[in-house]
Design a protein around this motif. Sequence first.
Motif, PDB file in Angstrom:
ATOM      1  N   SER A 482       0.841  32.446  -9.642  1.00  0.00           N
ATOM      2  CA  SER A 482       1.138  32.636  -8.214  1.00  0.00           C
ATOM      3  C   SER A 482       0.592  33.960  -7.705  1.00  0.00           C
ATOM      4  O   SER A 482      -0.082  34.034  -6.677  1.00  0.00           O
ATOM      5  N   ALA A 553       4.014  28.416  -2.866  1.00  0.00           N
ATOM      6  CA  ALA A 553       4.053  27.641  -1.621  1.00  0.00           C
ATOM      7  C   ALA A 553       3.169  28.294  -0.560  1.00  0.00           C
ATOM      8  O   ALA A 553       2.394  27.624   0.128  1.00  0.00           O
ATOM      9  N   ASN A 555       0.633  30.308  -1.080  1.00  0.00           N
ATOM     10  CA  ASN A 555      -0.765  30.134  -1.493  1.00  0.00           C
ATOM     11  C   ASN A 555      -1.287  28.756  -1.116  1.00  0.00           C
ATOM     12  O   ASN A 555      -2.411  28.603  -0.616  1.00  0.00           O
ATOM     13  N   LEU A 556      -0.484  27.746  -1.390  1.00  0.00           N
ATOM     14  CA  LEU A 556      -0.935  26.365  -1.179  1.00  0.00           C
ATOM     15  C   LEU A 556      -1.179  26.077   0.300  1.00  0.00           C
ATOM     16  O   LEU A 556      -2.150  25.398   0.652  1.00  0.00           O
ATOM     17  N   PHE A 557      -0.326  26.587   1.166  1.00  0.00           N
ATOM     18  CA  PHE A 557      -0.553  26.378   2.605  1.00  0.00           C
ATOM     19  C   PHE A 557      -1.791  27.134   3.089  1.00  0.00           C
ATOM     20  O   PHE A 557      -2.539  26.642   3.932  1.00  0.00           O
ATOM     21  N   ARG A 569      -1.558  21.203   0.820  1.00  0.00           N
ATOM     22  CA  ARG A 569      -0.452  21.185   1.778  1.00  0.00           C
ATOM     23  C   ARG A 569       0.705  20.350   1.244  1.00  0.00           C
ATOM     24  O   ARG A 569       1.878  20.742   1.323  1.00  0.00           O
ATOM     25  N   GLY A 572       2.585  22.224  -1.454  1.00  0.00           N
ATOM     26  CA  GLY A 572       3.443  23.254  -0.863  1.00  0.00           C
ATOM     27  C   GLY A 572       4.705  22.660  -0.267  1.00  0.00           C
ATOM     28  O   GLY A 572       5.802  23.230  -0.403  1.00  0.00           O
ATOM     29  N   GLU A 573       4.587  21.516   0.391  1.00  0.00           N
ATOM     30  CA  GLU A 573       5.766  20.850   0.958  1.00  0.00           C
ATOM     31  C   GLU A 573       6.725  20.406  -0.133  1.00  0.00           C
ATOM     32  O   GLU A 573       7.952  20.464   0.045  1.00  0.00           O
ATOM     33  N   ALA A 596       7.245  31.485   3.479  1.00  0.00           N
ATOM     34  CA  ALA A 596       6.341  30.352   3.249  1.00  0.00           C
ATOM     35  C   ALA A 596       6.671  29.202   4.194  1.00  0.00           C
ATOM     36  O   ALA A 596       5.775  28.530   4.722  1.00  0.00           O
ATOM     37  N   HIS A 600       4.257  27.452   7.060  1.00  0.00           N
ATOM     38  CA  HIS A 600       4.034  26.009   7.172  1.00  0.00           C
ATOM     39  C   HIS A 600       4.386  25.493   8.563  1.00  0.00           C
ATOM     40  O   HIS A 600       3.629  24.724   9.169  1.00  0.00           O
TER      41      HIS A 600
END
Length: 674
Positions: A482, A553, A555-557, A569, A572-573, A596, A600
């Motif tokens: 992360s 989360a 990072n992913l968004f 996305r 992350g959700e 995070a 989003h």
Amino acid sequence: MHMNRLAGEKSPYLLQHAHNPVDWYPWGQEAFESARRLGKPIFLSVGYSACHWCHVMERESFEDERTAALLNENFVPVKVDREERPDVDRVYMLYVQAATGGGGWPLSVWLTPELVPFHGGTYFPPDNRYGRPGFPQVLQMIAGLWKRDRERVVESSRTVLAELRRQAMQAPAGGLPGAGALGRGFLHLRRSFDPVHGGFGEAPKFPQPSILRFLLREHARTGEREALDMAVQTLEAMARGGIHDHLAGGFHRYSVDERWFLPHFEKMLYDQAQLAAAYVEAFQASGRTPLARVARGIFDYVLAGMTSPEGGFYSAEDADSVIDPARPEAKGEGAFYLWSRGEIEAVLGPEAAAEFCRAYGILEAGNVAQDPHGEFAGKNVLLLAGDGDGAGMGQARQSLLEARRKRVRPHLDDKILTGWNGLMISALALGAQTLEEPAYFAAARRAADFALARLWNADAGSLLRRYRDGDAAVPAFSDDYSFLVHGLIDLYETGFEDRHLTEAVRLARRQLELFEDRERGGLYTSAGEDTTLVMRLKDGHDGAEPSANSVAAMNLFRLAAMTGQEEFRAAGERILAAFSSQMSAAPSSAPMMLAALGLHLAAPKQIVLSGDPASPDMAGMLREVRKRFIPNKVVMLGAPPRWPRLGGATAYVCQNFICLEPATSAGQLAALLE
């Protein structure tokens, strides 16, 4: 001289115990097989090199021949560096917290040969004192219980483990929380805020940068002035207090009082990284230049004192100076940092010293009023009580710093940890952007190159956690992924080198493969290969470090907004849904998870710049972006034909992949960002 099995380890903390008369084992199969063969319980001691009470317990108990004989005769003693093996630490800390209502280090736990805990605590004194039983007495009691009633102990431990597993079981994933969770988080924090001294709760006070960065984001989201004021007041109070090293820069671990005055003197890399980022963001959000100066001081401290020749960042400096028999004045916590008035006068001369002492709260009798053990008699902690920018103050600080460098330094933990380096890379990248300091970008870039080269296990296709003395080892944990991905994304947004974004994407995918719980959602702390762990945990708590899940989360968004790849996305959700109950029930325990969620819900703003990054017109556009605090954004370098250049540098501001009219000047871009 005694020598035990820890002599072959790389961890500075383990090596500190290599000459104890205790027959220590490192965590591993040799110790476990020995316990099973001998039918002895394991005594597990967990700590870290900058831990003051770990050193105390070593001097009092582990260096004592009689106590060591008790340990060696009745137990298989195992020593763990919690910074190398946070997975082991978390499992047994959870047990001790459940059993005793508290926790901390050193962590002392007794395990069956099957590694199931049955008794535990933290620091034990050498005899009955402080309301705690003496360590030898505890050893004799547990040894007797094991010999008399082993079967009952084992059965009871299994029951306890089953209950711990039940408690650690995550609530089923719920729906994604709405913006109301963000507001509730702010209200929770407002109730615990100290309006007099800043910070949250009572003594001891910790910096809690995750909370401060969430508050800055709440201000940006809602315009709530109180959120900004709470963050800025806390950061300014910390900067004035003794928790701040006013000579070399950087911050100590925490304050033992509520007013940031008397610190616990250890310095941790993860604190420097997160606080530097918080000061940079608070400067962006408030425009208050003293905050930027504090951030620069942190960066200067890390680059001067915590950076390896290869470019990685060291882990910590101890609270205690290295013991030197020839210089007994160096002994004790904080000895490196404390001053008598006479010492200051000897360096600065009477006139300059009088001015400095007024500015920094120095008293002839010492300014530490509450000193129950007499450690700080006649000594002073530097705190900003007057005008630190007055005439001659800069030169006075420099003269005292030069004098301090001649003292015996605290021990340096020179291991390099992937996750903590990721946090520092991120902070330096933010500093390079906002403070326009190329040296910060160069240091971040070099550290990233080091991590990707030396802490990557090509055979396993995964990261390693620790590097020291030419040796990289320990499979990385979820927070290592992360934090390094977070740093690489920020580094890409600083220098726009495609390789940093490419590596961030690769590592984010690998993190999901290794750690994601596809059934219940969220990321486990450790990968599933280690069968020695009696529990596999998931953590959504943002404490001294943000949780792996919170940062992942985020990072992913960001990666979804940068690459357009739906898989990021959706992943992350899934993390947010897995921790929806925690965000609803205890929002202040997960401020970075809430951040995070805010990212989003806002749908990240995409700022795409097309042109030569080194050109003056592009530099002007970047300055407009970077001087503003816009937390819910991603910044990318685009190129024709998708992102045409309309003359010189061109900026596109988009959201949900719908773009506004392109800007061809810094002024036009500023208007789009307002």
